[in-house]
Design a protein around this motif. Structure first.
Motif, PDB file in Angstrom:
ATOM      1  N   GLN A   1     -82.300 -25.229 -14.001  1.00  0.00           N
ATOM      2  CA  GLN A   1     -82.869 -23.972 -13.536  1.00  0.00           C
ATOM      3  C   GLN A   1     -83.726 -24.156 -12.289  1.00  0.00           C
ATOM      4  O   GLN A   1     -83.695 -23.336 -11.369  1.00  0.00           O
ATOM      5  CB  GLN A   1     -83.706 -23.324 -14.640  1.00  0.00           C
ATOM      6  CG  GLN A   1     -82.890 -22.456 -15.592  1.00  0.00           C
ATOM      7  CD  GLN A   1     -83.765 -21.547 -16.427  1.00  0.00           C
ATOM      8  OE1 GLN A   1     -84.418 -22.006 -17.357  1.00  0.00           O
ATOM      9  NE2 GLN A   1     -83.781 -20.275 -16.100  1.00  0.00           N
TER      10      GLN A   1
ATOM     11  N   GLY B   1     -80.764 -20.081 -18.051  1.00  0.00           N
ATOM     12  CA  GLY B   1     -81.634 -20.716 -19.043  1.00  0.00           C
ATOM     13  C   GLY B   1     -82.820 -19.836 -19.381  1.00  0.00           C
ATOM     14  O   GLY B   1     -83.043 -18.790 -18.753  1.00  0.00           O
TER      15      GLY B   1
ATOM     16  N   ARG C   1     -83.564 -31.393 -19.189  1.00  0.00           N
ATOM     17  CA  ARG C   1     -82.283 -31.200 -18.495  1.00  0.00           C
ATOM     18  C   ARG C   1     -82.057 -29.733 -18.144  1.00  0.00           C
ATOM     19  O   ARG C   1     -81.701 -29.405 -17.008  1.00  0.00           O
ATOM     20  CB  ARG C   1     -81.137 -31.711 -19.381  1.00  0.00           C
ATOM     21  CG  ARG C   1     -79.757 -31.513 -18.760  1.00  0.00           C
ATOM     22  CD  ARG C   1     -78.671 -32.061 -19.656  1.00  0.00           C
ATOM     23  NE  ARG C   1     -77.351 -31.793 -19.113  1.00  0.00           N
ATOM     24  CZ  ARG C   1     -76.738 -32.529 -18.191  1.00  0.00           C
ATOM     25  NH1 ARG C   1     -77.345 -33.597 -17.707  1.00  0.00           N
ATOM     26  NH2 ARG C   1     -75.530 -32.221 -17.756  1.00  0.00           N
ATOM     27  N   ASN C   2     -82.272 -28.833 -19.100  1.00  0.00           N
ATOM     28  CA  ASN C   2     -82.042 -27.415 -18.847  1.00  0.00           C
ATOM     29  C   ASN C   2     -83.019 -26.863 -17.817  1.00  0.00           C
ATOM     30  O   ASN C   2     -82.646 -26.061 -16.952  1.00  0.00           O
ATOM     31  CB  ASN C   2     -82.140 -26.617 -20.149  1.00  0.00           C
ATOM     32  CG  ASN C   2     -80.974 -26.880 -21.080  1.00  0.00           C
ATOM     33  OD1 ASN C   2     -79.880 -27.245 -20.636  1.00  0.00           O
ATOM     34  ND2 ASN C   2     -81.188 -26.698 -22.372  1.00  0.00           N
TER      35      ASN C   2
END
Length: 249
Positions: free
Chosen positions: A171, A66, A166-167
Motif C-alpha cells: 500500500q 488493503g 508486506r501488505n
C-alpha cells in the motif's frame, strides 16, 4: 509525438503488457519498465506522457487494495508532500526537450535501482530519524521522478527499510507511485507537454497494462518471485547501461 505507426502502436501495447506483468508479479515496476523500453523508441517526454493513465489506474488499485490506507497516509504525508513538490520541479527538465540528457539520467536511475536492489543488504531506518528523513527522501524521489519518469529511487529502498508489513508495504508503494504519477501529470500538463494523440495512446495502453497485471498475478504462483526479480533487475541494468551509452554510439 507525431509519427504514429502501426508498428509503434504494437510496440507500445507489448511494452505495457510486459510492464503490467512485472507489476503483477512483483507489485511494482510498471513505470520503470515502460520508461526503459519506450525510451529506446520515442523521447522520454513522450514515454512519460504515455505512462500517466496506466500508472495512475494500476497504482490506485494497488493503494486501495488493503486496510491501512489512512494510517499509512498519516505516517507518510511529509514524504508524499515533498515528493509532489520535487516532481513538479524535476519535470521542468523532462518537459524542456533535452532528450539526450534525460535519456542518460533515466539510464543512470535504472542502473542505480537495479544495482542497489541486486547487491545491497536490507537497510533499517530508526524511528527517531524518520520524521527528518522522510521529506528528504520524498524530495529526491520527486526530482528524479520528474526528470526521468521513474518513481523508484530512493523511495522503494526507503519504504522497504521502514519495517512495514508486506501488505502495508504494498500500500505504501502504491501511495508513493500514485503521488508521483499525479504530480508528473500536473507538471507536464501545466507545461503544455500533453498532446491529444499521446493521451489517446495512454488510454489505449490501459488494456495491455491490465492484461499484463492479470497474467503476472497468475504467473506469480508458478515461478519463484526471487528468480523472476533477479532476471528483471539484470534486464533493467543492461537497459540502463545501453541508455547511458546511447549518445556516444
Amino acid at each position: 509525438m507525431t509519427d504514429i505507426s502501426v508498428p509503434l502502436i504494437l510496440a507500445i501495447g507489448a511494452t505495457f503488457f510486459a510492464a503490467g506483468a512485472v507489476k503483477g508479479v512483483t507489485g511494482m515496476g510498471l513505470p520503470t519498465v515502460a520508461m526503459g523500453i519506450l525510451g529506446a523508441l520515442i523521447s522520454p517526454l513522450a514515454a512519460a506522457s504515455l505512462l500517466i493513465l496506466p500508472s495512475f489506474v494500476t497504482n490506485v488499485w494497488q493503494l486501495l487494495g488493503g486496510p491501512s490506507f489512512w494510517s499509512i497516509a498519516f505516517r507518510l504525508w511529509p514524504m508524499m508532500l515533498a515528493n509532489f513538490v520535487g516532481t513538479m520541479l524535476g519535470a521542468g527538465w523532462l518537459a524542456g526537450g533535452d532528450t539526450g540528457t534525460a535519456t542518460v539520467v533515466l539510464g543512470v536511475a535504472l542502473m542505480i535501482y537495479a544495482g542497489y536492489t541486486l547487491l545491497a543488504r536490507q537497510l533499517s531506518v530508526p524511528a527517531k530519524i524518520e520524521p527528518m528523513l522522510s521529506p528528504m527522501v520524498g524530495a529526491v524521489t520527486g526530482i528524479i521522478s520528474g526528470a526521468t519518469g521513474v518513481f523508484v529511487i530512493p523511495a522503494v529502498p526507503y519504504l522497504q527499510a521502514l519495517g512495514l508489513s508486506r501488505n502495508d508495504l504494498v500500500q505504501a508503494l502504491g501511495l508513493s507511485f500514485t503521488v508521483s504519477t499525479v504530480a508528473l501529470a500536473v507538471a507536464l500538463g501545466s507545461r503544455g507537454a500533453f498532446a491529444l494523440d499521446t493521451l489517446g495512446l495512454s488510454l489505449l495502453a490501459l488494456g495491455p497494462a491490465w492484461l499484463g497485471m492479470w497474467a503476472g498475478q497468475k504467473l506469480r504462483n508458478r515461478i519463484s518471485p526471487t528468480t523472476f526479480k533477479r532476471v528483471f533487475l539484470l534486464f533493467l541494468l543492461l537497459l540502463g547501461a545501453e541508455m547511458v551509452l546511447r549518445p556516444v554510439t
